[in-house]
Design a protein around this motif. Structure first.
Motif, PDB file in Angstrom:
ATOM      1  N   ALA B  31      -2.623  -0.392   0.102  1.00 49.53           N
ATOM      2  CA  ALA B  31      -2.994  -1.680   0.687  1.00 49.53           C
ATOM      3  C   ALA B  31      -4.421  -2.040   0.316  1.00 49.53           C
ATOM      4  CB  ALA B  31      -2.824  -1.644   2.205  1.00 49.53           C
ATOM      5  N   ALA B  32      -5.324  -1.038   0.332  1.00 47.14           N
ATOM      6  CA  ALA B  32      -6.723  -1.318  -0.014  1.00 47.14           C
ATOM      7  C   ALA B  32      -6.819  -1.842  -1.444  1.00 47.14           C
ATOM      8  CB  ALA B  32      -7.563  -0.054   0.159  1.00 47.14           C
ATOM      9  N   ILE B  33      -6.094  -1.195  -2.368  1.00 51.99           N
ATOM     10  CA  ILE B  33      -6.119  -1.648  -3.767  1.00 51.99           C
ATOM     11  C   ILE B  33      -5.499  -3.041  -3.881  1.00 51.99           C
ATOM     12  CG2 ILE B  33      -5.261  -1.183  -6.093  1.00 51.99           C
ATOM     13  CD1 ILE B  33      -5.235   1.794  -5.358  1.00 51.99           C
ATOM     14  N   ILE B  35      -5.131  -5.339  -1.710  1.00 51.36           N
ATOM     15  CA  ILE B  35      -5.889  -6.401  -1.053  1.00 51.36           C
ATOM     16  C   ILE B  35      -7.021  -6.890  -1.957  1.00 51.36           C
ATOM     17  CG2 ILE B  35      -7.628  -6.658   0.768  1.00 51.36           C
ATOM     18  CD1 ILE B  35      -5.452  -5.318   2.600  1.00 51.36           C
ATOM     19  N   VAL B  36      -7.683  -5.943  -2.642  1.00 47.30           N
ATOM     20  CA  VAL B  36      -8.706  -6.357  -3.600  1.00 47.30           C
ATOM     21  C   VAL B  36      -8.080  -7.265  -4.666  1.00 47.30           C
ATOM     22  CG1 VAL B  36     -10.298  -5.570  -5.381  1.00 47.30           C
ATOM     23  CG2 VAL B  36     -10.138  -4.324  -3.229  1.00 47.30           C
ATOM     24  N   PHE B  37      -6.888  -6.857  -5.146  1.00 46.71           N
ATOM     25  CA  PHE B  37      -6.239  -7.673  -6.165  1.00 46.71           C
ATOM     26  C   PHE B  37      -5.700  -8.975  -5.590  1.00 46.71           C
ATOM     27  CE2 PHE B  37      -6.465  -3.870  -8.698  1.00 46.71           C
ATOM     28  CZ  PHE B  37      -6.803  -4.415  -9.918  1.00 46.71           C
ATOM     29  N   VAL B  39      -7.147 -10.852  -3.421  1.00 48.48           N
ATOM     30  CA  VAL B  39      -8.261 -11.803  -3.457  1.00 48.48           C
ATOM     31  C   VAL B  39      -8.489 -12.282  -4.890  1.00 48.48           C
ATOM     32  CG1 VAL B  39     -10.724 -12.084  -3.053  1.00 48.48           C
ATOM     33  CG2 VAL B  39      -9.357 -10.785  -1.450  1.00 48.48           C
ATOM     34  N   ILE B  90       2.179  -6.741  -0.682  1.00 48.45           N
ATOM     35  CA  ILE B  90       0.922  -6.720   0.070  1.00 48.45           C
ATOM     36  C   ILE B  90      -0.095  -7.653  -0.581  1.00 48.45           C
ATOM     37  CG2 ILE B  90      -1.024  -5.292   0.826  1.00 48.45           C
ATOM     38  CD1 ILE B  90       0.889  -2.918   0.930  1.00 48.45           C
ATOM     39  N   THR B  94      -1.758 -10.796   1.165  1.00 42.78           N
ATOM     40  CA  THR B  94      -3.200 -11.017   1.298  1.00 42.78           C
ATOM     41  C   THR B  94      -3.555 -12.455   0.960  1.00 42.78           C
ATOM     42  OG1 THR B  94      -3.540  -8.762   0.584  1.00 42.78           O
ATOM     43  CG2 THR B  94      -5.462 -10.189   0.578  1.00 42.78           C
ATOM     44  N   VAL B  96      -1.691 -14.978   1.321  1.00 41.19           N
ATOM     45  CA  VAL B  96      -1.245 -15.814   2.428  1.00 41.19           C
ATOM     46  C   VAL B  96      -2.208 -15.702   3.607  1.00 41.19           C
ATOM     47  CG1 VAL B  96       0.591 -16.198   4.092  1.00 41.19           C
ATOM     48  CG2 VAL B  96       1.155 -15.654   1.734  1.00 41.19           C
ATOM     49  N   LEU B  97      -2.595 -14.461   3.945  1.00 43.84           N
ATOM     50  CA  LEU B  97      -3.507 -14.259   5.075  1.00 43.84           C
ATOM     51  C   LEU B  97      -4.861 -14.911   4.799  1.00 43.84           C
ATOM     52  CD1 LEU B  97      -2.820 -10.550   6.048  1.00 43.84           C
ATOM     53  CD2 LEU B  97      -1.854 -12.619   6.998  1.00 43.84           C
ATOM     54  N   ALA B  98      -5.280 -14.903   3.530  1.00 45.25           N
ATOM     55  CA  ALA B  98      -6.556 -15.514   3.196  1.00 45.25           C
ATOM     56  C   ALA B  98      -6.440 -17.031   3.117  1.00 45.25           C
ATOM     57  CB  ALA B  98      -7.074 -14.960   1.868  1.00 45.25           C
ATOM     58  N   GLY B  99      -5.230 -17.555   3.348  1.00 41.27           N
ATOM     59  CA  GLY B  99      -5.074 -19.002   3.432  1.00 41.27           C
ATOM     60  C   GLY B  99      -4.731 -19.679   2.128  1.00 41.27           C
ATOM     61  N   SER B 100      -3.829 -19.066   1.328  1.00 37.35           N
ATOM     62  CA  SER B 100      -3.391 -19.734   0.105  1.00 37.35           C
ATOM     63  C   SER B 100      -2.612 -20.993   0.464  1.00 37.35           C
ATOM     64  CB  SER B 100      -2.499 -18.801  -0.705  1.00 37.35           C
ATOM     65  OG  SER B 100      -1.730 -19.544  -1.614  1.00 37.35           O
TER      66      SER B 100
END
Lengths: 254, 214
Positions: B31-33, B35-37, B39, B90, B94, B96-100
């Protein structure tokens, strides 16, 4: 901005995230069968109206979020006009060797508007759904294993920390004389130089968080109770039924 | 090089049977990897949409390989069934969560691209993670992306020539940016020593060990 909209005490904000997600996918599925530009226009307007009336999102905010995307949607207009599968018969005008036909312009308009529908209904979902509520709802209603839900939420918390870390890495490189370089090649090298330490830092953090979570028994070996129960009420059933009835009507009357 | 001699969670080395379970540890790191991608994908979408609006779908196709980096890197590192699909979901989540703004289609693409990349690893029974397989994962992921946007954005109404050019651009981009680029990034990460608990880290350590002996 987004966060305060999501936290607002509106009717749409209170709806079950999984139901809203299903509606979004329903809209996308139905729009695949619609080939005119007017039905999409109605759907975009409906999303804006629902957001305004039931989610207290001002039209201005809605349009502001939609504006950058419309550039992408407009691209369909010229792509379909210049590179159609078959040229239409009603020639509007000629542009050098290219004839521009009405049918192709309309097709381009239809697909551009379709893209706008996807964006506006996605906005309806994002603007009214808190990320943590969505995750909890996926765990509670779609039976997503808790280790996925909580693992992903934990990693999602890294984002602000990683931003901070990027600043640190930048400063560290600069103090050693590796400044910002110009040109595409220089930019590419710069990205490479930042990416590896940033990812390595993220993995180290994930490592520690995972150990901490495991030591607290965060696996799926027991029945879990929730501090925050996401509700699934009559209103949610009503919303889902109404939306799917509407989508059926769109499919029937298109 | 900081080679951590302390290896593996006891829990994970025990679970190495037929179908290794994806544990909490795998999930958080993946998930950490991703999530970076995620963004990065979001920034790339803005760039890609701008390029498509100005230069058209073929130019967009050249950039598209970026969107299969997360599944390829995670699968190459962790080497368990299902990783590619989940990593891409994931990453899409991310966005979507960041508001795409295009959340719905983004999730759909995350699902189909993840399935495409996953298929490549499944074809080799999750035993081969060499460069050609990673490139195949990039190609299949991009092919799945193409099929999705073909239906979603009505490519059947477009000139076959343009659509074919776009497909070719996407497949090449998937192989080069996704497969080759993904391997380069993951190998560089492995050399820092943070992946020592994973399959890739172990492989890299064995390689350097052999070089030391010969």
């Amino acid at each position: 901005m987004l966060e305060s909209l999501q936290r607002h005490d509106g009717w749409l904000q209170e709806r079950n995230p999984v139901v809203k997600l299903l509606v979004l996918f329903g809209v996308i599925a139905v729009m695949l069968f619609v080939n005119d530009p007017w039905t999409p226009l109605f759907m975009v307007g409906l999303a804006g109206l629902l957001l305004r009336l039931l989610g207290a999102v001002p039209f201005k905010t809605f349009l502001m979020y939609l504006a950058p995307f419309s550039l992408f949607a407009l691209s369909f207009l010229w792509i379909h006009t210049f590179f159609p599968g078959e040229r239409g018969e009603t020639v509007l005008f000629t542009l050098g060797p290219m004839t521009i036909a009405r049918e192709n312009v309309m097709t381009g308009l239809a697909f551009g508007m379709r893209a706008m529908v996807f964006a506006s209904w996605s906005l309806l979902f994002i603007m009214t759904t808190e990320p943590s509520k969505l995750m909890l709802s996926l765990i509670q209603h779609l039976r997503l294993p808790a280790r996925y839900g909580y693992g992903i939420m934990a990693a999602y918390r890294f984002l602000p920390i990683l931003q901070e870390e990027l600043r640190t890495i930048r400063a560290a490189h600069r103090i050693r004389g590796l400044g910002e370089s110009g040109g595409i090649r220089g930019k590419w090298n710069e990205i490479k130089r930042y990416a590896i330490p940033l990812l390595a830092g993220a993995i180290r953090k994930a490592d520690r968080v995972a150990i901490a979570m495991e030591s607290k028994g965060f696996d799926d070996s027991r029945d879990r109770v929730f501090y925050r129960e996401i509700r699934f009420t009559v209103h949610d059933v009503l919303y889902g039924l109404l939306m799917f009835a509407l989508l059926a009507a769109v499919l029937y009357f298109k | 090089m900081a080679n951590n001699p302390m290896s593996g969670h006891p829990k994970h080395s025990r679970g190495q049977q037929r179908a290794p379970r994806i544990g909490l540890y795998d999930i958080v790191v993946m998930a950490a990897i991703s999530i970076v991608f995620g963004v990065l994908y979001l920034l790339w979408i803005f760039f890609g949409q701008f390029v498509q609006a100005m230069l058209g779908p073929v130019a967009w196709g050249i950039l598209a390989g970026m969107w299969v980096l997360a599944p390829i890197i995670c699968a190459y590192i962790i080497r368990k069934p299902g990783i590619a699909l989940i990593a891409e979901l994931i990453a899409a989540g991310t966005e979507v969560l960041a508001g795409s703004v295009n959340a719905g289609v983004v999730m759909l693409l995350g699902l189909t691209q993840g399935l495409g990349a996953e298929l490549a690893f499944a074809l080799f029974r999750y035993r081969n993670y060499r460069l050609p397989v990673l490139m195949l994962a990039g190609i299949l992921g991009m092919f799945a992306n193409f099929i999705t946007i073909y239906f979603v954005y009505g490519y059947d109404h477009l000139s076959t020539l343009i659509v074919t050019f776009q497909l070719v651009a996407m497949l090449i981009s998937g192989a080069v940016m996704g497969g080759w680029g993904g391997k380069a990034i993951a190998d560089a990460l492995g050399r820092t020593g943070v992946l020592n608990r994973f399959a890739l880290g172990k492989e890299l350590r064995e390689e350097s060990g052999n070089h030391g002996l010969s």
